[in-house]
Design a protein around this motif. Structure first.
Motif, PDB file in Angstrom:
ATOM      1  N   GLU A  18     -31.775 -16.596  12.659  1.00 30.66           N
ATOM      2  CA  GLU A  18     -31.277 -17.250  14.262  1.00 30.66           C
ATOM      3  C   GLU A  18     -32.109 -16.933  15.064  1.00 30.66           C
ATOM      4  OE1 GLU A  18     -27.198 -16.925  13.992  1.00 30.66           O
ATOM      5  OE2 GLU A  18     -27.307 -17.807  12.081  1.00 30.66           O
ATOM      6  N   ASP A  19     -32.520 -15.255  15.401  1.00 30.65           N
ATOM      7  CA  ASP A  19     -32.299 -14.534  16.684  1.00 30.65           C
ATOM      8  C   ASP A  19     -33.820 -13.788  16.287  1.00 30.65           C
ATOM      9  OD1 ASP A  19     -30.203 -15.005  17.544  1.00 30.65           O
ATOM     10  OD2 ASP A  19     -28.836 -13.112  16.838  1.00 30.65           O
ATOM     11  N   GLY A  20     -34.735 -13.914  15.525  1.00 27.58           N
ATOM     12  CA  GLY A  20     -35.691 -13.313  14.884  1.00 27.58           C
ATOM     13  C   GLY A  20     -36.125 -11.884  14.667  1.00 27.58           C
ATOM     14  N   ILE A  21     -37.245 -11.269  14.218  1.00 31.02           N
ATOM     15  CA  ILE A  21     -37.468  -9.709  13.880  1.00 31.02           C
ATOM     16  C   ILE A  21     -36.803  -8.880  15.741  1.00 31.02           C
ATOM     17  CG2 ILE A  21     -39.817  -9.478  14.456  1.00 31.02           C
ATOM     18  CD1 ILE A  21     -37.801  -8.553  11.151  1.00 31.02           C
ATOM     19  N   ALA A  22     -37.455  -9.424  16.593  1.00 29.23           N
ATOM     20  CA  ALA A  22     -36.755  -8.763  17.727  1.00 29.23           C
ATOM     21  C   ALA A  22     -35.640  -7.851  17.460  1.00 29.23           C
ATOM     22  CB  ALA A  22     -37.993  -8.886  18.932  1.00 29.23           C
ATOM     23  N   GLY A  23     -34.639  -9.446  17.163  1.00 31.65           N
ATOM     24  CA  GLY A  23     -33.352  -9.135  17.579  1.00 31.65           C
ATOM     25  C   GLY A  23     -32.316  -8.284  16.593  1.00 31.65           C
ATOM     26  N   LEU A  24     -33.334  -8.135  15.613  1.00 32.49           N
ATOM     27  CA  LEU A  24     -32.146  -7.174  14.621  1.00 32.49           C
ATOM     28  C   LEU A  24     -32.200  -5.921  15.260  1.00 32.49           C
ATOM     29  CD1 LEU A  24     -34.034  -7.939  11.121  1.00 32.49           C
ATOM     30  CD2 LEU A  24     -32.442  -9.359  12.026  1.00 32.49           C
ATOM     31  N   SER A  25     -30.504  -5.639  14.634  1.00 32.46           N
ATOM     32  CA  SER A  25     -30.729  -4.190  14.741  1.00 32.46           C
ATOM     33  C   SER A  25     -29.373  -4.086  13.606  1.00 32.46           C
ATOM     34  CB  SER A  25     -30.020  -4.181  16.104  1.00 32.46           C
ATOM     35  OG  SER A  25     -28.520  -4.739  16.346  1.00 32.46           O
ATOM     36  N   ALA A  26     -28.959  -2.548  13.327  1.00 27.21           N
ATOM     37  CA  ALA A  26     -27.847  -2.163  12.374  1.00 27.21           C
ATOM     38  C   ALA A  26     -26.569  -2.774  12.432  1.00 27.21           C
ATOM     39  CB  ALA A  26     -28.130  -0.863  12.110  1.00 27.21           C
ATOM     40  N   ARG A  27     -26.245  -2.683  14.114  1.00 34.06           N
ATOM     41  CA  ARG A  27     -25.313  -2.706  14.722  1.00 34.06           C
ATOM     42  C   ARG A  27     -25.043  -4.778  14.217  1.00 34.06           C
ATOM     43  NH1 ARG A  27     -20.975  -0.931  17.909  1.00 34.06           N
ATOM     44  NH2 ARG A  27     -22.358   0.917  18.139  1.00 34.06           N
ATOM     45  N   VAL A  85     -43.726 -30.842  -0.648  1.00 32.05           N
ATOM     46  CA  VAL A  85     -42.628 -30.769  -0.810  1.00 32.05           C
ATOM     47  C   VAL A  85     -41.734 -29.580  -0.644  1.00 32.05           C
ATOM     48  CG1 VAL A  85     -40.722 -31.810  -2.198  1.00 32.05           C
ATOM     49  CG2 VAL A  85     -42.954 -32.719  -2.367  1.00 32.05           C
ATOM     50  N   LEU A  86     -42.584 -29.023  -1.432  1.00 29.61           N
ATOM     51  CA  LEU A  86     -41.612 -27.527  -0.806  1.00 29.61           C
ATOM     52  C   LEU A  86     -42.412 -27.333   0.562  1.00 29.61           C
ATOM     53  CD1 LEU A  86     -43.513 -25.619  -3.974  1.00 29.61           C
ATOM     54  CD2 LEU A  86     -41.724 -26.968  -4.030  1.00 29.61           C
ATOM     55  N   HIS A  87     -42.750 -27.872   1.086  1.00 28.80           N
ATOM     56  CA  HIS A  87     -42.839 -26.866   2.895  1.00 28.80           C
ATOM     57  C   HIS A  87     -42.025 -27.640   3.448  1.00 28.80           C
ATOM     58  CE1 HIS A  87     -44.790 -26.596   6.050  1.00 28.80           C
ATOM     59  NE2 HIS A  87     -44.002 -27.191   6.642  1.00 28.80           N
ATOM     60  N   GLU A  88     -41.693 -28.489   2.754  1.00 30.06           N
ATOM     61  CA  GLU A  88     -40.488 -29.445   3.772  1.00 30.06           C
ATOM     62  C   GLU A  88     -38.749 -28.721   3.335  1.00 30.06           C
ATOM     63  OE1 GLU A  88     -40.474 -31.576   6.141  1.00 30.06           O
ATOM     64  OE2 GLU A  88     -42.333 -31.529   6.521  1.00 30.06           O
ATOM     65  N   ARG A  89     -38.988 -28.526   2.066  1.00 29.77           N
ATOM     66  CA  ARG A  89     -37.705 -28.132   1.847  1.00 29.77           C
ATOM     67  C   ARG A  89     -37.418 -26.268   2.225  1.00 29.77           C
ATOM     68  NH1 ARG A  89     -38.251 -28.051  -4.688  1.00 29.77           N
ATOM     69  NH2 ARG A  89     -38.415 -31.112  -4.752  1.00 29.77           N
ATOM     70  N   GLU A  90     -38.219 -26.025   2.726  1.00 35.14           N
ATOM     71  CA  GLU A  90     -38.662 -24.807   2.744  1.00 35.14           C
ATOM     72  C   GLU A  90     -38.266 -25.009   4.308  1.00 35.14           C
ATOM     73  OE1 GLU A  90     -38.913 -21.398   1.199  1.00 35.14           O
ATOM     74  OE2 GLU A  90     -37.615 -22.891  -0.097  1.00 35.14           O
ATOM     75  N   ARG A  91     -38.656 -25.265   4.716  1.00 33.44           N
ATOM     76  CA  ARG A  91     -38.228 -25.222   6.610  1.00 33.44           C
ATOM     77  C   ARG A  91     -36.687 -26.057   6.727  1.00 33.44           C
ATOM     78  NH1 ARG A  91     -42.518 -29.211   9.398  1.00 33.44           N
ATOM     79  NH2 ARG A  91     -41.868 -30.886   8.500  1.00 33.44           N
ATOM     80  N   ALA A  92     -36.528 -27.041   6.123  1.00 35.41           N
ATOM     81  CA  ALA A  92     -34.974 -27.152   6.135  1.00 35.41           C
ATOM     82  C   ALA A  92     -33.816 -26.119   5.566  1.00 35.41           C
ATOM     83  CB  ALA A  92     -34.712 -28.289   4.526  1.00 35.41           C
ATOM     84  N   ALA A  93     -34.135 -25.513   5.223  1.00 32.16           N
ATOM     85  CA  ALA A  93     -33.346 -23.901   4.319  1.00 32.16           C
ATOM     86  C   ALA A  93     -34.102 -23.129   5.925  1.00 32.16           C
ATOM     87  CB  ALA A  93     -34.253 -23.350   3.229  1.00 32.16           C
ATOM     88  N   GLY A  94     -34.728 -23.027   6.876  1.00 39.71           N
ATOM     89  CA  GLY A  94     -34.977 -21.908   7.694  1.00 39.71           C
ATOM     90  C   GLY A  94     -35.885 -20.422   6.816  1.00 39.71           C
ATOM     91  N   ASN A  95     -36.420 -20.631   6.044  1.00 40.27           N
ATOM     92  CA  ASN A  95     -37.070 -20.474   5.311  1.00 40.27           C
ATOM     93  C   ASN A  95     -38.459 -19.792   6.224  1.00 40.27           C
ATOM     94  OD1 ASN A  95     -34.869 -19.684   3.268  1.00 40.27           O
ATOM     95  ND2 ASN A  95     -35.592 -20.910   1.256  1.00 40.27           N
TER      96      ASN A  95
END
Length: 207
Positions: A18-27, A85-95
């Motif tokens: 949702e927010d990317g690596i830059a938006g990560l914090s422990a809080r 096929v795997l690419h489409e599945r992973e894209r749909a899952a957000g991976n």
């Protein structure tokens, strides 16, 4: 697995999507998991170590889930078609988003660089077995390095993951081109014995 650790690993994966690596914090991770912020450090030491463990676990799960399908691959064209096929599945899952964020963070963080190497290594293990089967009996079997080709395919897929985020039609066109290469190999496999011998000789001469 400890329930709190599982919550934190799920939370950090969701935040990467949702927010990317830059938006990560422990809080932020603790709030998403509904636990005390101190538990991030208690269970993982650092936020990046949490990302590392979450991504490794997700990679192991994904690789295992596709193992049976990869085991049925008998040609490069089948492998490339399955890759789409795997690419489409992973894209749909957000991976795909998670992988892109991991690779972006790996440019600056040694822990995430190790995570990225682990993820690539796990996929290479699965793909290499499929590539070896696809090349077996092919006129190019003796001149193509299966481990090297596996890494090239994995790298191409990762590159397409990144490309997909900025130009989806372009990424789709690139996949189509890869599939055409697979079809070309099948045409080569249909050559007669004499033509296959000449081709093998020419390829060895370029090696």
């Amino acid at each position: 697995m400890n329930p709190t650790k599982a919550k934190l690993m799920s939370a950090v994966t969701d935040l990467l999507k949702e927010d990317g690596i830059a938006g990560l914090s422990a809080r932020a991770v603790a709030d998403r998991a509904g636990v005390n912020q101190a538990l991030v450090f208690y269970h993982f030491g650092t936020v990046m170590d949490l990302v590392d463990q979450a991504c490794r676990a997700a990679t192991d799960e994904a690789a295992a889930s596709y193992r049976d399908e990869l085991a049925e691959v008998t040609s490069l064209s089948e492998l490339l078609a399955l890759g789409r096929v795997l690419h489409e599945r992973e894209r749909a899952a957000g991976n795909i988003t998670v992988m892109a964020q991991l690779l972006a963070g790996a440019q600056r963080d040694k822990t995430l660089a190790e995570t990225g190497r682990y993820a690539m290594g796990r996929w290479n293990e699965e793909i290499e077995a499929a590539v070896a089967r696809a090349l077996e009996g092919s006129p190019v079997e003796s001149v193509v390095d299966a481990p090297g080709l596996s890494r090239a395919i994995s790298s191409a897929f990762v590159g397409l993951l990144m490309y997909d985020g900025v130009d989806r039609p372009g990424a789709d066109a690139a996949f189509a081109s890869l599939e055409q290469l697979g079809a070309l190999v099948e045409v080569i496999e249909d050559l007669g014995p004499a033509a296959r011998l000449v081709l093998r000789s020419r390829l060895k001469g370029r090696g």
